[in-house]
Design a protein around this motif. Structure first.
Motif, PDB file in Angstrom:
ATOM      1  N   ARG A   1       0.813  -1.210   0.000  1.00  0.00           N
ATOM      2  CA  ARG A   1       0.000   0.000   0.000  1.00  0.00           C
ATOM      3  C   ARG A   1       0.851   1.268   0.000  1.00  0.00           C
ATOM      4  N   TYR A   2       1.965   1.238   0.734  1.00  0.00           N
ATOM      5  CA  TYR A   2       2.689   2.484   0.976  1.00  0.00           C
ATOM      6  C   TYR A   2       3.971   2.664   0.156  1.00  0.00           C
ATOM      7  N   PHE A   3       4.618   1.584  -0.273  1.00  0.00           N
ATOM      8  CA  PHE A   3       5.918   1.726  -0.934  1.00  0.00           C
ATOM      9  C   PHE A   3       5.811   1.574  -2.448  1.00  0.00           C
ATOM     10  N   LEU A   4       6.697   2.266  -3.142  1.00  0.00           N
ATOM     11  CA  LEU A   4       6.833   2.078  -4.582  1.00  0.00           C
ATOM     12  C   LEU A   4       7.172   0.621  -4.882  1.00  0.00           C
ATOM     13  N   ASP A   5       6.749   0.143  -6.045  1.00  0.00           N
ATOM     14  CA  ASP A   5       7.207  -1.166  -6.490  1.00  0.00           C
ATOM     15  C   ASP A   5       8.378  -0.989  -7.455  1.00  0.00           C
ATOM     16  N   ALA A   6       8.943  -2.095  -7.896  1.00  0.00           N
ATOM     17  CA  ALA A   6      10.153  -2.036  -8.722  1.00  0.00           C
ATOM     18  C   ALA A   6       9.917  -1.255 -10.014  1.00  0.00           C
ATOM     19  N   ARG A   7       8.773  -1.476 -10.647  1.00  0.00           N
ATOM     20  CA  ARG A   7       8.497  -0.784 -11.912  1.00  0.00           C
ATOM     21  C   ARG A   7       8.362   0.720 -11.712  1.00  0.00           C
ATOM     22  N   ALA A   8       7.680   1.103 -10.630  1.00  0.00           N
ATOM     23  CA  ALA A   8       7.515   2.536 -10.351  1.00  0.00           C
ATOM     24  C   ALA A   8       8.861   3.191 -10.055  1.00  0.00           C
ATOM     25  N   LEU A   9       9.739   2.463  -9.355  1.00  0.00           N
ATOM     26  CA  LEU A   9      11.061   3.027  -9.067  1.00  0.00           C
ATOM     27  C   LEU A   9      11.877   3.162 -10.347  1.00  0.00           C
ATOM     28  N   GLN A  10      11.751   2.207 -11.249  1.00  0.00           N
ATOM     29  CA  GLN A  10      12.440   2.327 -12.541  1.00  0.00           C
ATOM     30  C   GLN A  10      11.992   3.601 -13.260  1.00  0.00           C
TER      31      GLN A  10
ATOM     32  N   SER B   1      17.399  11.261  -8.179  1.00  0.00           N
ATOM     33  CA  SER B   1      18.542  10.375  -7.974  1.00  0.00           C
ATOM     34  C   SER B   1      18.091   9.292  -6.996  1.00  0.00           C
ATOM     35  N   ILE B   2      18.651   8.094  -7.141  1.00  0.00           N
ATOM     36  CA  ILE B   2      18.280   6.983  -6.277  1.00  0.00           C
ATOM     37  C   ILE B   2      19.507   6.538  -5.484  1.00  0.00           C
ATOM     38  N   GLY B   3      19.309   6.358  -4.183  1.00  0.00           N
ATOM     39  CA  GLY B   3      20.395   5.916  -3.314  1.00  0.00           C
ATOM     40  C   GLY B   3      20.030   4.646  -2.581  1.00  0.00           C
ATOM     41  N   GLY B   4      21.016   4.032  -1.943  1.00  0.00           N
ATOM     42  CA  GLY B   4      20.822   2.804  -1.192  1.00  0.00           C
ATOM     43  C   GLY B   4      20.361   3.061   0.233  1.00  0.00           C
ATOM     44  N   HIS B   5      19.678   2.043   0.794  1.00  0.00           N
ATOM     45  CA  HIS B   5      19.170   2.149   2.165  1.00  0.00           C
ATOM     46  C   HIS B   5      19.200   0.782   2.842  1.00  0.00           C
ATOM     47  N   THR B   6      20.127  -0.057   2.419  1.00  0.00           N
ATOM     48  CA  THR B   6      20.347  -1.440   2.862  1.00  0.00           C
ATOM     49  C   THR B   6      19.280  -2.384   2.295  1.00  0.00           C
TER      50      THR B   6
ATOM     51  N   ALA C   1      26.145  -4.047   0.419  1.00  0.00           N
ATOM     52  CA  ALA C   1      26.560  -4.464  -0.921  1.00  0.00           C
ATOM     53  C   ALA C   1      25.393  -5.041  -1.715  1.00  0.00           C
ATOM     54  N   ASP C   2      24.585  -5.902  -1.095  1.00  0.00           N
ATOM     55  CA  ASP C   2      23.491  -6.546  -1.814  1.00  0.00           C
ATOM     56  C   ASP C   2      22.435  -5.540  -2.252  1.00  0.00           C
ATOM     57  N   ASN C   3      22.147  -4.567  -1.399  1.00  0.00           N
ATOM     58  CA  ASN C   3      21.183  -3.524  -1.758  1.00  0.00           C
ATOM     59  C   ASN C   3      21.689  -2.697  -2.940  1.00  0.00           C
ATOM     60  N   ARG C   4      22.952  -2.333  -2.895  1.00  0.00           N
ATOM     61  CA  ARG C   4      23.529  -1.543  -3.996  1.00  0.00           C
ATOM     62  C   ARG C   4      23.486  -2.342  -5.301  1.00  0.00           C
ATOM     63  N   ASN C   5      23.867  -3.609  -5.243  1.00  0.00           N
ATOM     64  CA  ASN C   5      23.852  -4.447  -6.448  1.00  0.00           C
ATOM     65  C   ASN C   5      22.436  -4.617  -6.989  1.00  0.00           C
ATOM     66  N   TYR C   6      21.482  -4.827  -6.095  1.00  0.00           N
ATOM     67  CA  TYR C   6      20.090  -4.996  -6.510  1.00  0.00           C
ATOM     68  C   TYR C   6      19.590  -3.751  -7.246  1.00  0.00           C
ATOM     69  N   LEU C   7      19.817  -2.589  -6.654  1.00  0.00           N
ATOM     70  CA  LEU C   7      19.331  -1.351  -7.256  1.00  0.00           C
ATOM     71  C   LEU C   7      20.021  -1.068  -8.590  1.00  0.00           C
ATOM     72  N   GLU C   8      21.314  -1.306  -8.658  1.00  0.00           N
ATOM     73  CA  GLU C   8      22.021  -1.044  -9.912  1.00  0.00           C
ATOM     74  C   GLU C   8      21.543  -1.984 -11.013  1.00  0.00           C
ATOM     75  N   ASN C   9      21.282  -3.243 -10.689  1.00  0.00           N
ATOM     76  CA  ASN C   9      20.770  -4.182 -11.689  1.00  0.00           C
ATOM     77  C   ASN C   9      19.353  -3.816 -12.120  1.00  0.00           C
ATOM     78  N   LEU C  10      18.532  -3.381 -11.166  1.00  0.00           N
ATOM     79  CA  LEU C  10      17.158  -3.012 -11.469  1.00  0.00           C
ATOM     80  C   LEU C  10      17.081  -1.758 -12.329  1.00  0.00           C
ATOM     81  N   LEU C  11      17.879  -0.763 -11.974  1.00  0.00           N
ATOM     82  CA  LEU C  11      17.771   0.556 -12.601  1.00  0.00           C
ATOM     83  C   LEU C  11      18.741   0.768 -13.754  1.00  0.00           C
ATOM     84  N   GLN C  12      19.748  -0.087 -13.829  1.00  0.00           N
ATOM     85  CA  GLN C  12      20.815   0.078 -14.829  1.00  0.00           C
ATOM     86  C   GLN C  12      21.461   1.457 -14.701  1.00  0.00           C
TER      87      GLN C  12
END
Length: 336
Positions: free
Chosen positions: A200-209, A218-223, A242-253
């Protein structure tokens, strides 16, 4: 009571027209401003975020008073140059709430204001143990609330008593973040699903893309899990970063270079780990502005804004350095 006294002082100084005087003496060269939710109906959410009206006022005030609202990277670059021609403000949002897009983004666009959103992986995957959302839902939907792990029952039929109960449990959790797990029993008994609240409250992956492609964003990491890093062993804390940063970079390119420590829980170890996994800056919840042209980029302070304790006057006062002046005075008196 303490907050009421502060607000009364802020109002008195503002009414006397002294904010510009304080700003010249006590305000920093830059300020990183911290927001979470930007709410259309702040009262219905027990004043846990920032109202759209206060958010809009904050941006208008900054620009009217000569602050340049810039990206975090530009702010740090201008500080490194020791540029004293003007003051800089950076707008940051923690956690990646839907209303950062639906409510805040039109206001940001109107002001042409760059901004940073710090996002934990688990918010996007709906696995986040968002105890603060569960607790708010529990208290606002019931007049009697029992927190089993605390052994306390709150009678909260009205707005003020609900705010009081929410504040007390929140403080209890913040004294020991391991207590988060203990709230699960209470939520389960009440039929409250944090996964449903995440949706209900958070963006999903597509919306963040989509948001990441916005020219102001700009998008930053938050663990990964929004863990209080200082409570984890070193290997687990490193994985969270590290895992959060890798996830976001792969998702957002896109390159993800900036971090916010969840709950502001950090120390020298977390600073070194953030640097080690590839971040170039990290923000905290420590209340202060930036004055040094070479700040510690892995322990950057912020000015938090929330409608539960902020008004237009108190925002102007804190950005003008009034609270910093009060802290310095208190420190001086404490040494006497």
């Amino acid at each position: 009571m303490k907050q009421l006294l502060k607000n009364t002082l802020f109002y008195g100084i503002g009414s006397a027209g002294l904010f510009p005087v304080f700003r010249r003496i006590f305000a920093g060269r830059a300020a990183i401003v911290m927001f979470h939710e930007i709410q259309r109906d702040c009262r219905s959410e027990l004043m846990t975020g920032t109202s759209a009206e206060l958010f809009d006022y904050s941006l208008s005030w900054l620009q009217r008073e000569g602050w340049a609202i810039v990206s975090l990277e530009e702010c740090l670059a201008q500080l490194a140059k020791n540029d004293r021609s003007r003051r800089y403000a950076v707008l940051t949002f923690d956690d990646g709430y839907r209303d950062n897009v639906s409510v805040a983004l039109p206001i940001l666009e109107r002001h042409n204001a760059p901004f940073m959103v710090y996002v934990p992986t688990a918010a996007l995957t709906r696995t986040l143990q968002s105890w603060w959302l569960g607790l708010r839902e529990l208290i606002r939907s019931r007049d009697d609330v029992t927190i089993d792990a605390m052994g306390l029952r709150f009678r909260c039929p009205d707005f003020r008593s609900k705010q009081f109960a929410l504040r007390k449990v929140d403080q209890w959790v913040h004294h020991d973040f391991k207590r988060v797990a203990a709230l699960a029993t209470t939520f389960n008994k009440a039929g409250i699903s944090t996964s449903a609240l995440n949706d209900r409250y958070f963006l999903d992956a597509r919306a963040l893309q989509g948001l990441s492609r916005h020219p102001l964003a700009s998008i930053g990491g938050h663990t990964t899990s929004h863990a209080a890093l200082a409570t984890l062993d070193a290997a687990s804390a490193r994985d969270e970063l590290a895992d959060n940063r890798n996830y976001l970079e792969n998702l957002l390119q896109l390159s993800v270079r900036h971090l916010a420590y969840p709950y502001g829980a950090y120390g020298l170890r977390e600073e070194h780990l953030a640097n080690e996994v590839g971040y170039v800056s990290a923000v905290t919840t420590r209340h202060s502005q930036l004055s040094d042209h070479q700040p510690n980029q892995f322990a950057l302070p912020r000015i938090g804004v929330c409608s539960s304790f902020d008004s237009e006057t108190s925002f102007a006062a804190r950005m003008s350095g009034v609270q910093s002046a009060m802290l310095k005075l208190g420190a001086c008196l404490g040494r006497e």
